[in-house]
Design an enzyme around this catalytic site. Structure first.
Site, PDB file in Angstrom:
ATOM      1  N   ALA A  91      -4.439   4.272   2.077  1.00  0.00           N
ATOM      2  CA  ALA A  91      -5.892   4.492   2.060  1.00  0.00           C
ATOM      3  C   ALA A  91      -6.244   5.831   1.438  1.00  0.00           C
ATOM      4  O   ALA A  91      -7.261   5.964   0.757  1.00  0.00           O
ATOM      5  CB  ALA A  91      -6.444   4.415   3.487  1.00  0.00           C
ATOM      6  N   GLU A  92      -5.403   6.841   1.647  1.00  0.00           N
ATOM      7  CA  GLU A  92      -5.698   8.184   1.142  1.00  0.00           C
ATOM      8  C   GLU A  92      -5.352   8.357  -0.334  1.00  0.00           C
ATOM      9  O   GLU A  92      -6.137   8.923  -1.085  1.00  0.00           O
ATOM     10  CB  GLU A  92      -4.947   9.232   1.973  1.00  0.00           C
ATOM     11  CG  GLU A  92      -5.511   9.462   3.349  1.00  0.00           C
ATOM     12  CD  GLU A  92      -6.805  10.250   3.344  1.00  0.00           C
ATOM     13  OE1 GLU A  92      -7.365  10.552   2.279  1.00  0.00           O
ATOM     14  OE2 GLU A  92      -7.273  10.570   4.445  1.00  0.00           O
TER      15      GLU A  92
END
Length: 194
Positions: A91-92
């Site tokens: 996600a990052e």
């Protein structure tokens, strides 16, 4: 319109020449900006540029398997599931160890420079340092928020002070989207047995 086509054809021609038949090989780096414009360079002057061609061969994208040994060691040390760590990394940074956000967050787990310093991460672009620092930080957030994963993820994204001030998930679209992405990826990695 003609100029854009010509510029695109010129870049494609240069890339094909360098990748295909030239006697001397050059590394080519690529960066796609927010407007979807693709930029190429042979001199990496900005960390947003990622390897695209090395020694005449296209560079394969990295995925979770490239970092599995580090993720497993960090998970064991900080008592977290590897699936959660992978989900946060995806996600990052989408497993890009050289990623830099618009706000300055760096590396796989997108550590802000002051947070990296607090976690003794000397090189945020080193996968092992970044993962161990990010997992340690996530572990601390879980402890602070009584093992509430949603609040810990909200704090990871928006900052623990904002979560404490709101007494819950802050009303930021970015934070809600981040939590939803992590949950989705967590389910995928959890099904894979992590």
């Amino acid at each position: 319109m003609r100029t854009s086509w010509r510029a695109g054809a010129l870049v494609a021609g240069i890339v094909l020449f360098l990748a295909g038949g030239g006697a001397a090989w050059a590394d080519i780096y690529r960066y796609v900006d927010k407007k979807g414009v693709v930029h190429f360079t042979n001199v990496r002057t900005d960390p947003r540029y990622k390897p695209f061609i090395r020694s005449g061969k296209r560079v394969a994208a990295k995925g979770p398997q490239n970092f599995d040994p580090i993720i497993r060691r960090a998970a064991e040390r900080f008592n977290l599931r590897p699936a959660l760590i992978k989900a946060v990394i995806r996600a990052e940074s989408n497993f890009d160890s050289r990623a830099v956000s618009d706000k300055g967050a760096q590396g796989l787990m997108q550590l802000m420079p002051p947070t990296a310093v607090d976690l003794n991460v000397l090189n945020p672009f080193d996968p092992e340092q970044n993962i161990f620092g990010g997992v340690r930080y996530l572990s601390e957030l879980l402890k602070r928020f009584n093992n509430d994963t949603v609040l810990a993820l909200a704090a990871y994204n928006a900052g623990p002070e904002k979560v404490a001030a709101c007494q819950g998930v802050p009303p930021f679209k970015e934070t809600h989207d981040f939590i939803a992405r992590v949950k989705k990826f967590y389910m995928q990695y959890g099904k894979a047995g992590d």
